[in-house]
Design an enzyme around this catalytic site. Structure first.
Site: not given
Ligand code: ATP
Ligand code: MP5
Length: 270
Positions: A173, A204, A206-209
């Protein structure tokens, strides 16, 4: 109805972890089940404390689900400790689920470690090889490969290295780069850029989750891996675009915007 199981940590704030996963499953039309690995006391600003669940209870949860219910896809999130990594790996090997999405959660948005340092090797050796897809962000991919990722060429190299750990495909990502959040999909043969446009918001959490759970839901419904990823990217983009300004920190994304639109409930508070 198709089903998906999340194996992850609980986020009391509801924006990430198990809570985000179950909402993303529901919004994507699959029946969700959960195995809780750790309980976090968390809100949009910070993780205050973490209580790992006893590995025996984690094993029991996995067995209770698989011994009775159909599981079309599994999503794995926060695993917290090396003991939990080993327990989940052993329990999953017993049931050999076909479709496993691994979000290798390491650090929360606020900087709290959600995977202990000594669990990283176990994750690489025992969980990545059973994953159909691994979805690291840039910092997680740097930890997994031991190399800095500064360019799109570095992203390609990182995908190749992560693939050699034994997973079937990789989605690296690009959300943590400045500029447009393009993600890179690699199936061992071809690269596909899954392009995005940066949405300016602090919400943003929980975007990855959410993205990884949407991938699992799409796989459960029979999509190919690339199609599952593309549809999930659309879903997370809309969820970020209509994210919710709740709390004082990084607010959650909005999983139900599309559903409300489809139902024509335009006056709903979402
Ligand atoms: N500001 C943004 N606008 C559009 N898409 C975004 C933005 N931030 C993240 N994304 C997209 O959201 C998805 C999750 O990516 P991200 O890199 O934020 O994951 P992450 O860091 O594992 O998330 P988290 O740890 O918050 O759960 C990817 O498809 C990324 O490209
Ligand atoms: C229980 C749990 N799982 C995953 C994340 C990652 O999400 P984020 O990077 O947005 O804090 C989190 N904060 N908490």
């Amino acid at each position: 109805m198709k089903t998906a199981l999340t194996i992850a940590g609980s986020d009391s704030g509801g924006g990430a972890g198990i809570q985000a996963d179950l909402k993303a499953f529901a919004a994507n039309g699959v029946f969700g089940m959960s195995v809780i690995t750790a309980v976090t006391a968390q809100n949009t600003q910070e993780v205050r404390s973490v209580q790992n669940i006893d590995p025996a209870i984690i094993r029991d949860q996995i067995e209770a689900v698989f011994d009775d219910l159909p599981v079309d896809a599994v999503k794995i999130g926060m695993l917290s400790s090396a003991d939990i990594v080993r327990t989940v790996a052993e329990a999953l090997k017993k049931y050999s689920p076909e479709l496993v999405v691994l979000d290798p959660v390491m650090v929360s948005k606020g900087g709290h470690h959600l995977l202990e340092q000594d669990a990283i090797q176990a994750l690489k050796e025992q969980i990545i090889p059973i994953a159909s897809i691994v979805t690291p962000n840039i910092p997680e991919a740097e930890v997994l490969t031991g190399k800095r990722i500064l360019t799109q060429e570095d992203m390609k190299e990182a995908c190749i290295t992560i693939k050699t750990l034994g997973c079937r495909t990789v989605l690296l990502k690009g959300g943590h780069f400045d500029g447009p959040p393009h993600d890179l999909f690699f199936d061992g043969e071809e690269f596909h850029w899954i392009e995005g446009e940066r949405i300016i918001t602090k919400n943003t959490h929980g975007t990855g989750c959410t993205l990884s759970s949407a991938i699992a839901a799409n796989l459960a419904k029979g999509a190919s891996m690339l199609e599952a990823v593309k549809q999930a990217k659309q879903f997370i983009t809309i969820a970020i675009l209509h994210s919710l300004s709740l709390g004082h920190g990084h607010g959650p994304t909005n999983h139900f915007y599309e559903l409300y639109q489809k139902a024509n409930l335009k006056n709903s508070r979402y």
